[in-house]
Design an enzyme around this catalytic site. Structure first.
Site, PDB file in Angstrom:
ATOM      1  N   HIS A  13       0.734  -1.287  -0.015  1.00 22.06           N
ATOM      2  CA  HIS A  13      -0.171   0.009   0.004  1.00 22.06           C
ATOM      3  C   HIS A  13       0.835   1.128  -0.093  1.00 22.06           C
ATOM      4  CE1 HIS A  13      -3.710   2.109   1.465  1.00 22.06           C
ATOM      5  NE2 HIS A  13      -2.908   3.156   1.430  1.00 22.06           N
ATOM      6  N   ARG A  17       1.639   9.248  -6.146  1.00 20.29           N
ATOM      7  CA  ARG A  17       1.356  10.486  -6.669  1.00 20.29           C
ATOM      8  C   ARG A  17       1.489  10.452  -8.361  1.00 20.29           C
ATOM      9  NH1 ARG A  17      -1.538  10.875  -2.392  1.00 20.29           N
ATOM     10  NH2 ARG A  17      -0.882  11.912  -0.394  1.00 20.29           N
ATOM     11  N   LYS A  97      -9.817  -0.839  -5.368  1.00 18.65           N
ATOM     12  CA  LYS A  97     -10.221  -0.040  -4.296  1.00 18.65           C
ATOM     13  C   LYS A  97     -11.206   0.414  -3.850  1.00 18.65           C
ATOM     14  CE  LYS A  97      -8.065   2.075  -0.492  1.00 18.65           C
ATOM     15  NZ  LYS A  97      -6.780   2.539  -0.297  1.00 18.65           N
ATOM     16  N   HIS A 172      -4.212  -0.622   6.205  1.00 21.84           N
ATOM     17  CA  HIS A 172      -3.652   0.206   7.265  1.00 21.84           C
ATOM     18  C   HIS A 172      -4.628   0.509   8.690  1.00 21.84           C
ATOM     19  CE1 HIS A 172      -6.957   2.814   5.233  1.00 21.84           C
ATOM     20  NE2 HIS A 172      -5.963   3.356   4.413  1.00 21.84           N
ATOM     21  N   LEU A 217      -4.862   9.621   7.878  1.00 21.71           N
ATOM     22  CA  LEU A 217      -6.041   8.860   8.109  1.00 21.71           C
ATOM     23  C   LEU A 217      -5.965   7.488   7.210  1.00 21.71           C
ATOM     24  CD1 LEU A 217      -8.402  11.763   6.439  1.00 21.71           C
ATOM     25  CD2 LEU A 217      -8.228  10.722   8.882  1.00 21.71           C
ATOM     26  N   ASP A 245       1.514   2.784   3.320  1.00 17.91           N
ATOM     27  CA  ASP A 245       0.535   3.955   3.304  1.00 17.91           C
ATOM     28  C   ASP A 245       1.396   5.223   3.264  1.00 17.91           C
ATOM     29  OD1 ASP A 245      -1.838   5.259   2.901  1.00 17.91           O
ATOM     30  OD2 ASP A 245      -2.200   5.495   4.952  1.00 17.91           O
TER      31      ASP A 245
END
Length: 342
Positions: A13, A17, A97, A172, A217, A245
């Protein structure tokens, strides 16, 4: 122990970008990771197989190593079963996802009601495409520290029951509730755990001053949840594996009146996990967590080569380049005790 040789790990994970940031994020991600599950929450999001393959090519253009990006579709209310079949046939897309709309960065195009994608989930179950889940509800009346637990209770538990043949990764995870759910579910349910959720809790973010680079988050939880994550990661269970993450944002977007969510750890991912496992007296469990459990769950071969971790303290730079800007990493300016040998 001062030296560890591990089968080359993978990151299940990560956020790379796009645009001028890719050269920097791919450099860090590919330094010693063999493969990475690349998140599709770009602007616009990666909602089609065609877009996923184009993104794959942009990533590979910046990779000078054998680093292999594993692509993911971004599910929306309009995703079709035919798109799932095309994704599976592509050989590049390994998962889709589920972002509840509004749950995290660039998730506004996500799924507004999981019932809207039941036909898609059935196609995924039939095709063997994995479902990756950001497990938080988005109801503003629900406390941010409770959103993972409520999502599991109200949404994920039903999806797991309705699609027993669908492989699901709860990504996560941050709570004991998530650990308990994954442990009690069948072999088709697994979870990733980040290094920062193993090393830190909400006190690190909020006590003695607000530290925006810990803001991510799902948000850091209390230390009792942190301890549950550590116990899960170091338990030897095949249901838990490495997913950083790592989520870069420009420094000025983090250090702001309304800062972005995301912590950057790709610069030292394995080193940070090693610290967490060492503190638990469980370095012998690190290789399975970092290198075996992920590919085994995805049905992919384990990497054939190795990396070496040495006990060699080094100081993390205050920032790293991120395109035309900079990103402040976790542990900026501080010492990390482990280092991957180049």
């Amino acid at each position: 122990m001062t030296h560890l040789t591990l089968t080359r790990p993978d990151d299940w994970h990560i956020h790379l970008r796009d645009g001028d940031s890719l050269a920097d994020t791919v450099r860090d991600a590919g330094r010693y990771m063999g493969r990475a599950i690349v998140m599709p929450n770009l602007v616009p999001p990666v909602t089609t197989t065609e877009a996923a393959i184009a993104y794959y090519e942009r990533i590979k253009a910046h990779s000078s190593t054998a680093f292999e990006p594993l692509m993911v579709l971004y599910l929306t209310d309009k995703t079709s079963p035919d798109e799932i079949r095309a994704a599976k046939a592509s050989g590049k897309v390994v998962a889709a996802k589920l972002y509840p709309a509004g749950a995290t960065t660039n998730s506004d195009s996500g799924v507004t009601d999981v019932n809207n994608i039941y036909g898609v989930l059935k196609a995924m179950e039939e095709e063997g495409l994995l479902l990756l889940v950001h497990g938080e509800v988005t109801d503003s009346a629900i406390d941010i520290f409770d959103r993972e637990r409520i999502f599991i209770e109200n949404i994920l538990s039903k999806v797991v029951a309705d699609f027993p043949g669908l492989k699901i990764v709860l990504e996560h995870i941050t709570t004991k509730d998530a650990v308990d759910f994954v442990m009690s579910a069948g072999d088709n349910v697994a979870a990733t755990i980040t290094a920062h959720h193993l090393l830190y809790n909400r006190n690190h973010m909020l006590a003695g001053g607000i530290r925006p680079h810990f803001y991510c988050l799902p948000i850091l939880k209390r230390n009792t949840h942190q301890q549950a994550l550590l116990a899960a990661a170091t338990s030897g269970s095949k249901k838990f594996f490495l997913g950083t993450d790592s989520a870069p944002h420009a420094k000025d977007k983090k250090e702001a009146a309304c800062g972005c969510a995301g912590s950057y750890t790709a610069h030292a991912a394995l080193e940070l996990y090693a610290e967490a496992f060492e503190a638990e007296g469980a370095l012998d469990k690190l290789e399975a967590f970092a290198s075996f459990n992920g590919p085994d769950f995805y049905g992919l071969p384990r990497n054939a080569d190795t990396v070496a971790l040495v006990k060699s303290p080094w100081q993390v730079p205050e920032s790293y380049p991120l395109g035309s800007t900079t990103v402040v990493p976790i542990r900026a300016g501080e010492i990390i005790g482990w280092k991957v040998e180049d």
